[in-house]
Design a protein around this motif. Structure first.
Motif, PDB file in Angstrom:
ATOM      1  N   VAL A 337       0.678  -1.283   0.060  1.00 48.72           N
ATOM      2  CA  VAL A 337       0.038   0.001   0.096  1.00 48.72           C
ATOM      3  C   VAL A 337       0.889   1.388  -0.207  1.00 48.72           C
ATOM      4  N   THR A 353      -8.181   8.223  -4.516  1.00 46.95           N
ATOM      5  CA  THR A 353      -7.481   6.894  -4.343  1.00 46.95           C
ATOM      6  C   THR A 353      -8.110   6.345  -3.307  1.00 46.95           C
ATOM      7  N   VAL A 355      -8.253   2.538  -0.984  1.00 48.23           N
ATOM      8  CA  VAL A 355      -7.334   1.498  -0.293  1.00 48.23           C
ATOM      9  C   VAL A 355      -8.384   0.684   0.493  1.00 48.23           C
ATOM     10  N   VAL A 368      -5.504  -1.280  -4.299  1.00 44.93           N
ATOM     11  CA  VAL A 368      -5.461   0.273  -4.290  1.00 44.93           C
ATOM     12  C   VAL A 368      -5.644   0.732  -5.705  1.00 44.93           C
TER      13      VAL A 368
END
Length: 434
Positions: A337, A353, A355, A368
């Motif tokens: 990550v 983004t 995650v 991700v």
């Protein structure tokens, strides 16, 4: 009488000329034959055919019109002078011999004919054909062979003008010598530059391979250092539990107490050996690497740091994942990550983004995904600390735990990093202190 060493007699010079003019290059590849484009590889043949189509009629007309030469003789000499252009594509030195012999023969024959008009001994088609052939020679043969060919050209022109007495050569003799020398120099320069560019490209490729290899080795060394910390934690727990077992359990038999003592000693010896090995892998002054290794629990802080750097990121963690993830797998997930977010900062600054961490049976899924970067954004690479290893480091992390990695661009212009890490790796869940 012995000749002093280092001197050059006429015989030695002629011997050297003969050697260089009879030793062709070992490369049989046609001119431009290694080019990746097919039309470039066919270009020398096309040029040779066009020159023959243009020079054969012009050469025959010149010999017949200027010297009143018989048509069969003029045709034979002209064809003999232009045909080597095709041969020069693969055998330039052999073609030069044919062309040079034809020049001398033509000059000797035309000297016996009344000259109606034009120049002697060289006509324009002869000069053009010979100069083009010298260019092909320069692109293939060695520097010594080129120098020998030019010296031989000077000698042959002198021989031809001598055979042509009482004719006297005009400026075409000097023109042929000057043009052939200039073309040889030009061809050698072009060839030398092409060779330098080829070597530079090859060196750049070697440097790129070495850079990738160094990156791989650095990442493996980093993984080894981190793995030491993980294993050392477990070995320390084993040593402490084995050493304290007789005190925590007073009814332990003497034989069992001795066994616990032996286990504790073996664990301490293993820790000592690992510390010596770590001294090789960890350089002095890297105190930051002695801190506890991060895991799934530190991902929120990592995402928050990236958000402060200007990359809006969201973290989704399935409840209970942190308790199920072994320490080595958690460390690999954190590094993956971390590197993925660093790549977003470097290559797509400002992109949103996402995650996520979830489990699928005995597998931890790490994903991700980033959207396309907004327009007119500046790189924030210096704002976030990353491992600097890119996809190479990610692949090594996944390989460490026998997982899978899938990376690639998305149709909308974003990018995706997806890793599947087995939870039942050799590591075990964290021990809880009793």
């Amino acid at each position: 009488m012995n000749t002093p060493a280092g001197t050059h007699t006429p015989r030695s010079v002629l011997r050297a000329l003969r050697h260089h003019l009879t030793t062709p290059s070992e490369d049989d590849t046609p001119l431009l034959g290694n080019h990746r484009r097919r039309w470039v590889r066919r270009l020398p043949y096309l040029v040779a055919v066009i020159l023959q189509i243009a020079l054969i009629p012009a050469g025959i007309a010149t010999l017949v019109g200027f010297y009143d030469m018989a048509l069969p003789v003029a045709g034979a000499l002209t064809v003999a002078q232009t045909t080597p252009l095709l041969l020069a594509i693969t055998r330039p030195l052999a073609a030069w011999w044919i062309s040079a012999a034809t020049l001398v023969t033509t000059g000797a024959i035309t000297a016996r004919h009344p000259q109606a008009m034009g120049s002697w001994p060289w006509t324009a088609p002869m000069i053009i054909a010979y100069v083009v052939l010298m260019l092909a020679l320069a692109l293939r043969e060695s520097r010594a062979t080129l120098l020998s060919a030019w010296v031989a050209t000077v000698l042959l022109t002198a021989l031809t003008t001598t055979l042509g007495l009482p004719h006297s050569g005009d400026g075409t003799t000097v023109l042929l010598i000057a043009l052939s020398g200039a073309v040889l120099l030009l061809g050698w320069t072009v060839r030398d530059r092409a060779e330098a560019r080829r070597l530079l490209t090859e060196q750049e490729h070697i440097s790129e391979v070495e850079r990738d290899r160094r990156t791989l080795l650095e990442e493996r060394a980093r993984i080894a250092r981190e793995l030491h910390d993980v294993v050392a934690h477990h070995m320390s727990v084993i040593a402490v539990q084995a050493a304290s077992a007789p005190y925590r359990m007073p009814d332990v038999p003497a034989e069992a107490a001795e066994e616990f003592t032996a286990i504790a000693g073996t664990a301490r010896e293993s820790l000592a050996e690992m510390r010596r090995l770590l001294g090789v892998l960890r350089s002095e002054g890297s105190g930051g690497e002695k801190a506890p290794q991060p895991g799934v629990g530190q991902l929120a802080q990592l995402v928050e740091t990236v958000g402060r750097a200007g990359v809006p990121a969201e973290l989704t963690v399935e409840p209970g994942v942190a308790d199920r993830v072994p320490q080595a797998v958690g460390l690999s997930a954190y590094r993956i990550v971390q590197e993925a977010l660093a790549n977003v900062v470097r290559h797509a600054p400002g992109a949103r983004t996402w995650v996520s961490l979830a489990t699928d049976g005995p597998v931890l899924l790490v994903t991700v995904v980033n959207s396309p970067p907004p327009e007119r954004t500046e790189s924030l690479e210096a704002s976030v600390e990353g491992t600097g290893q890119g996809l190479v480091g990610m692949r090594e992390r996944v390989r460490l735990v026998d997982g899978r990695l899938d990376t690639g661009p998305l149709p909308d212009g974003g990018f995706k990093v997806a890793a599947a890490l087995p939870l039942d790796h050799l590591d075990t869940p964290r021990e809880r202190t009793a």
